[in-house]
Write a protein that holds these residues in place. Structure first.
Motif, PDB file in Angstrom:
ATOM      1  N   LYS A   2       0.828  -1.195   0.000  1.00  0.00           N
ATOM      2  CA  LYS A   2       0.000   0.000   0.000  1.00  0.00           C
ATOM      3  C   LYS A   2       0.871   1.257   0.000  1.00  0.00           C
ATOM      4  CE  LYS A   2      -4.090   1.894   2.132  1.00  0.00           C
ATOM      5  NZ  LYS A   2      -5.070   1.741   3.192  1.00  0.00           N
ATOM      6  N   GLY A   3       2.015   1.199   0.711  1.00  0.00           N
ATOM      7  CA  GLY A   3       2.938   2.332   0.750  1.00  0.00           C
ATOM      8  C   GLY A   3       3.542   2.625  -0.611  1.00  0.00           C
ATOM      9  N   MET A   7       3.061   6.018  -2.736  1.00  0.00           N
ATOM     10  CA  MET A   7       4.230   6.758  -3.217  1.00  0.00           C
ATOM     11  C   MET A   7       4.173   6.960  -4.730  1.00  0.00           C
ATOM     12  SD  MET A   7       6.793   8.329  -2.276  1.00  0.00           S
ATOM     13  CE  MET A   7       8.215   8.072  -1.316  1.00  0.00           C
ATOM     14  N   ARG A   8       3.738   5.946  -5.453  1.00  0.00           N
ATOM     15  CA  ARG A   8       3.611   6.040  -6.905  1.00  0.00           C
ATOM     16  C   ARG A   8       2.572   7.102  -7.290  1.00  0.00           C
ATOM     17  NH1 ARG A   8       2.644   0.576  -9.088  1.00  0.00           N
ATOM     18  NH2 ARG A   8       4.849   0.334  -8.663  1.00  0.00           N
ATOM     19  N   LYS A   9       1.469   7.144  -6.563  1.00  0.00           N
ATOM     20  CA  LYS A   9       0.428   8.131  -6.834  1.00  0.00           C
ATOM     21  C   LYS A   9       0.936   9.548  -6.548  1.00  0.00           C
ATOM     22  CE  LYS A   9      -4.389   9.102  -6.226  1.00  0.00           C
ATOM     23  NZ  LYS A   9      -5.495   8.450  -6.829  1.00  0.00           N
ATOM     24  N   LYS A  10       1.691   9.730  -5.465  1.00  0.00           N
ATOM     25  CA  LYS A  10       2.267  11.043  -5.162  1.00  0.00           C
ATOM     26  C   LYS A  10       3.256  11.470  -6.240  1.00  0.00           C
ATOM     27  CE  LYS A  10       1.895  11.720  -0.232  1.00  0.00           C
ATOM     28  NZ  LYS A  10       2.606  12.100   0.977  1.00  0.00           N
ATOM     29  N   LEU A  11       4.075  10.541  -6.687  1.00  0.00           N
ATOM     30  CA  LEU A  11       5.042  10.839  -7.746  1.00  0.00           C
ATOM     31  C   LEU A  11       4.320  11.226  -9.033  1.00  0.00           C
ATOM     32  CD1 LEU A  11       8.024  10.942  -8.563  1.00  0.00           C
ATOM     33  CD2 LEU A  11       7.849   8.537  -9.171  1.00  0.00           C
ATOM     34  N   GLN A  12       3.259  10.516  -9.362  1.00  0.00           N
ATOM     35  CA  GLN A  12       2.471  10.827 -10.553  1.00  0.00           C
ATOM     36  C   GLN A  12       1.842  12.206 -10.429  1.00  0.00           C
ATOM     37  OE1 GLN A  12      -0.678   8.050 -11.425  1.00  0.00           O
ATOM     38  NE2 GLN A  12      -0.892   8.780 -13.514  1.00  0.00           N
ATOM     39  N   LYS A  13       1.322  12.511  -9.275  1.00  0.00           N
ATOM     40  CA  LYS A  13       0.689  13.799  -9.014  1.00  0.00           C
ATOM     41  C   LYS A  13       1.679  14.944  -9.243  1.00  0.00           C
ATOM     42  CE  LYS A  13      -0.843  15.979  -4.725  1.00  0.00           C
ATOM     43  NZ  LYS A  13      -1.413  15.703  -3.411  1.00  0.00           N
TER      44      LYS A  13
END
Length: 185
Positions: A2-3, A7-13
């Motif tokens: 889940k972490g 993290m991947r979603k934050k990087l994409q954002k």
């Protein structure tokens, strides 16, 4: 697991924010700020009056106003990425075509094409993306994305001036149009 996903979603954002900044600094700045430095040389070389050539900017502004609701609706019904890619192609190729055109009506027609393309690439889709990806830091993210306008204007004005002096206005239009197509993609 889940972490990693978070993290991947934050990087994409944040990569979307950087992309929006670049789009505004390249495409929006070239069309809405840099284009004005072509006035003197185009009017002299083509024999257009200042008022007749300046109508290009008025047509572009009016077209943006008319096209904006349609672009917004299109984004709601389709993929924002597709709309932006088409906008980059239409706006960039249209801007590059300024370098190939010789008649005033041709400039007017291209002003419509460029305005539709840039509207489909910049303000509406950038605002939509920021609104989607940044729920909590929306104002800050919009500020960063739109800061690209000032940054890009500063940089591209220098580049365009150099290109016009060294390569002529026609090639400058073509190269700047290519930047509109390539850099945002």
């Amino acid at each position: 697991m889940k972490g990693v996903k978070l993290m991947r979603k934050k990087l994409q954002k944040w990569s979307i924010l950087v992309t929006c900044f670049l789009i505004m600094s390249v495409a929006f700045s070239i069309v809405n700020s840099v284009h004005s430095i072509f006035i003197d040389i185009v009017t002299k070389e083509r024999g257009f009056s200042l008022s007749s050539f300046s109508l290009v900017f008025t047509i572009g502004g009016l077209t943006t106003g008319i096209a904006s609701p349609f672009i917004g609706r299109l984004i709601e019904k389709t993929n924002v990425r597709l709309v932006m890619c088409l906008g980059a192609l239409i706006g960039g190729l249209g801007f590059a075509s300024y370098g190939l055109i010789s008649s005033l009506p041709g400039f007017y027609i291209l002003a419509v094409v460029v305005a539709v393309g840039i509207t489909a690439l910049t303000t509406i889709p950038v605002s939509t993306l920021i609104n989607y990806w940044f729920k909590e830091q929306r104002g800050m993210a919009l500020g960063i994305a739109f800061a690209g306008i000032g940054t890009g204007s500063f940089i591209w004005l220098q580049i365009a001036s150099f290109l016009i002096e060294d390569a002529g206005y026609r090639l400058a239009y073509i190269l700047l149009g290519a930047a509109i197509v390539v850099i945002p993609l």
